[in-house]
Motif scaffolding. Structure first.
Motif, PDB file in Angstrom:
ATOM      1  N   MET A  29       0.846  -1.187   0.000  1.00 44.96           N
ATOM      2  CA  MET A  29       0.000   0.000   0.000  1.00 44.96           C
ATOM      3  C   MET A  29       0.878   1.232   0.000  1.00 44.96           C
ATOM      4  N   LEU A  30       0.410   2.260  -0.693  1.00 44.58           N
ATOM      5  CA  LEU A  30       1.201   3.478  -0.864  1.00 44.58           C
ATOM      6  C   LEU A  30       0.291   4.680  -0.691  1.00 44.58           C
ATOM      7  N   GLN A  31       0.622   5.494   0.317  1.00 42.10           N
ATOM      8  CA  GLN A  31      -0.144   6.709   0.544  1.00 42.10           C
ATOM      9  C   GLN A  31       0.836   7.875   0.565  1.00 42.10           C
ATOM     10  N   THR A  32       0.560   8.884  -0.209  1.00 45.69           N
ATOM     11  CA  THR A  32       1.469  10.032  -0.281  1.00 45.69           C
ATOM     12  C   THR A  32       0.694  11.333  -0.136  1.00 45.69           C
ATOM     13  N   VAL A  33       1.338  12.301   0.497  1.00 47.28           N
ATOM     14  CA  VAL A  33       0.824  13.671   0.600  1.00 47.28           C
ATOM     15  C   VAL A  33       1.937  14.583   0.139  1.00 47.28           C
ATOM     16  N   VAL A  34       1.603  15.576  -0.655  1.00 53.07           N
ATOM     17  CA  VAL A  34       2.636  16.480  -1.157  1.00 53.07           C
ATOM     18  C   VAL A  34       3.225  17.252   0.034  1.00 53.07           C
ATOM     19  N   PRO A  35       4.504  16.979   0.343  1.00 60.21           N
ATOM     20  CA  PRO A  35       5.110  17.610   1.518  1.00 60.21           C
ATOM     21  C   PRO A  35       5.638  19.006   1.196  1.00 60.21           C
ATOM     22  N   PRO A  36       5.872  19.792   2.207  1.00 60.96           N
ATOM     23  CA  PRO A  36       6.530  21.090   1.986  1.00 60.96           C
ATOM     24  C   PRO A  36       7.927  20.894   1.423  1.00 60.96           C
ATOM     25  N   LYS A  37       8.473  21.948   0.937  1.00 58.68           N
ATOM     26  CA  LYS A  37       9.812  21.894   0.344  1.00 58.68           C
ATOM     27  C   LYS A  37      10.827  21.430   1.379  1.00 58.68           C
ATOM     28  N   GLY A  38      11.679  20.477   0.967  1.00 61.27           N
ATOM     29  CA  GLY A  38      12.701  19.932   1.848  1.00 61.27           C
ATOM     30  C   GLY A  38      12.261  18.708   2.620  1.00 61.27           C
ATOM     31  N   LEU A  39      10.984  18.359   2.548  1.00 57.43           N
ATOM     32  CA  LEU A  39      10.467  17.164   3.227  1.00 57.43           C
ATOM     33  C   LEU A  39      10.050  16.120   2.183  1.00 57.43           C
ATOM     34  N   GLU A  40      10.147  14.844   2.548  1.00 55.44           N
ATOM     35  CA  GLU A  40       9.853  13.754   1.604  1.00 55.44           C
ATOM     36  C   GLU A  40       9.036  12.677   2.308  1.00 55.44           C
ATOM     37  N   PRO A  41       8.119  12.078   1.574  1.00 57.18           N
ATOM     38  CA  PRO A  41       7.356  10.976   2.169  1.00 57.18           C
ATOM     39  C   PRO A  41       8.226   9.723   2.285  1.00 57.18           C
ATOM     40  N   ASN A  96       5.956   8.011   7.588  1.00 53.15           N
ATOM     41  CA  ASN A  96       6.111   9.316   8.236  1.00 53.15           C
ATOM     42  C   ASN A  96       4.840  10.121   7.982  1.00 53.15           C
ATOM     43  N   GLU A  97       4.792  11.340   8.427  1.00 52.21           N
ATOM     44  CA  GLU A  97       3.558  12.119   8.358  1.00 52.21           C
ATOM     45  C   GLU A  97       3.158  12.486   6.946  1.00 52.21           C
ATOM     46  N   TYR A  98       4.033  12.263   5.971  1.00 50.52           N
ATOM     47  CA  TYR A  98       3.724  12.621   4.585  1.00 50.52           C
ATOM     48  C   TYR A  98       3.437  11.411   3.692  1.00 50.52           C
ATOM     49  N   GLY A  99       3.546  10.266   4.273  1.00 47.35           N
ATOM     50  CA  GLY A  99       3.224   9.072   3.489  1.00 47.35           C
ATOM     51  C   GLY A  99       3.768   7.806   4.125  1.00 47.35           C
ATOM     52  N   ASP A 100       3.302   6.726   3.648  1.00 45.23           N
ATOM     53  CA  ASP A 100       3.805   5.425   4.114  1.00 45.23           C
ATOM     54  C   ASP A 100       3.954   4.486   2.919  1.00 45.23           C
ATOM     55  N   HIS A 101       4.836   3.545   3.083  1.00 45.63           N
ATOM     56  CA  HIS A 101       5.154   2.581   2.010  1.00 45.63           C
ATOM     57  C   HIS A 101       5.400   1.235   2.676  1.00 45.63           C
ATOM     58  N   ALA A 102       4.937   0.170   2.074  1.00 44.18           N
ATOM     59  CA  ALA A 102       5.072  -1.155   2.681  1.00 44.18           C
ATOM     60  C   ALA A 102       5.420  -2.188   1.618  1.00 44.18           C
ATOM     61  N   MET A 103       6.059  -3.237   2.053  1.00 42.77           N
ATOM     62  CA  MET A 103       6.410  -4.382   1.197  1.00 42.77           C
ATOM     63  C   MET A 103       5.768  -5.626   1.789  1.00 42.77           C
ATOM     64  N   ASN A 104       4.974  -6.334   0.961  1.00 41.13           N
ATOM     65  CA  ASN A 104       4.306  -7.567   1.394  1.00 41.13           C
ATOM     66  C   ASN A 104       5.137  -8.755   0.917  1.00 41.13           C
ATOM     67  N   ILE A 105       5.649  -9.514   1.855  1.00 38.12           N
ATOM     68  CA  ILE A 105       6.501 -10.671   1.539  1.00 38.12           C
ATOM     69  C   ILE A 105       5.708 -11.938   1.837  1.00 38.12           C
ATOM     70  N   ILE A 106       5.522 -12.779   0.793  1.00 42.49           N
ATOM     71  CA  ILE A 106       4.827 -14.054   0.981  1.00 42.49           C
ATOM     72  C   ILE A 106       5.884 -15.136   1.165  1.00 42.49           C
ATOM     73  N   LEU A 107       5.839 -15.785   2.317  1.00 44.13           N
ATOM     74  CA  LEU A 107       6.858 -16.778   2.655  1.00 44.13           C
ATOM     75  C   LEU A 107       6.503 -18.108   2.003  1.00 44.13           C
ATOM     76  N   MET A 108       7.345 -18.540   1.069  1.00 45.71           N
ATOM     77  CA  MET A 108       7.121 -19.796   0.362  1.00 45.71           C
ATOM     78  C   MET A 108       8.091 -20.878   0.798  1.00 45.71           C
ATOM     79  N   SER A 109       8.861 -20.615   1.828  1.00 46.11           N
ATOM     80  CA  SER A 109       9.809 -21.609   2.318  1.00 46.11           C
ATOM     81  C   SER A 109       9.081 -22.617   3.193  1.00 46.11           C
ATOM     82  N   ILE A 110       9.608 -23.840   3.286  1.00 51.10           N
ATOM     83  CA  ILE A 110       9.028 -24.845   4.161  1.00 51.10           C
ATOM     84  C   ILE A 110       9.625 -24.726   5.547  1.00 51.10           C
TER      85      ILE A 110
END
Length: 202
Positions: free
Chosen positions: A1-13, A88-102
């Protein structure tokens, strides 16, 4: 999932830059996030949050980078979902890992070993069965060849009608002369001519 908000100058999601997993003695997965301010990171396993204070989680923050690593001593179930999230307050990012190991590497080794043994036993059984069938196959081939040879000989040498080896004895004929009544023996035809008193038949 990816949520972004346009941050002020000098800040990054928050943004996921890299992720990796390895399996040796235990499962280890790592994620690296970038953002200003530095993202807050955490892990989720099958919907349950694993906080930074958990001994299985190691996190380091060096603005604008946030790095986190999770070490699982117990292997999750096959197909479990492991999520790495940076926020962070300007956005979030996630990685979904599906475990296929036994669950355990020994299971894989046991499976491979059993499969190999099964193949070896199958080859041995097939070979023994083939060796047992060889005499039957040879006898069948011999009988078939003998039948074909007999048929060929019969076609080349047809039976001949029986001939009598004893010739018929020729018939004898007796000829009586007119003067002396003397018999003459001959062959093939039978004549019995008698002339008496010098009579001549016209």
């Amino acid at each position: 999932m990816l949520q972004t908000v346009v941050p002020p100058k000098g800040l990054e999601p928050a943004e996921l830059v890299s992720s990796s997993c390895s399996l040796k003695k235990m499962l280890q997965c790592s994620c690296s996030f970038h953002g200003v301010p530095a993202p807050y990171v955490r892990w989720w396993l099958e919907g349950d949050a694993i906080g930074r204070d958990n001994p299985q989680v190691t996190s380091t923050i060096l603005t604008p980078w946030s790095n986190t690593t999770i070490s699982l001593t117990e292997m999750p179930e096959l197909g479990a979902h492991l999520i790495c999230e940076g926020k962070n307050e300007y956005g979030d990012h996630a990685m979904n890992i599906i475990l296929m190991s036994i669950k355990s590497p020994s299971v894989t080794q046991s499976f491979i070993s059993g499969l190999f043994q099964g193949l070896v036993y199958g080859v041995i059984a097939t070979t023994l069965l083939f060796l047992c069938l060889i005499p039957c196959i040879v006898n069948h081939i011999k009988k078939t060849l003998l039948k074909k040879i007999a048929v060929i000989k019969a076609e080349k040498s047809p039976s001949e009608p029986n001939m009598s080896l004893n010739p018929e004895e020729p018939e004898t004929s007796t000829v009586t002369s007119a003067t002396g009544n003397k018999s003459v023996v001959g062959t093939h035809c039978v004549w019995n001519l008698v002339f008496q008193n010098n009579d001549i038949l016209s």
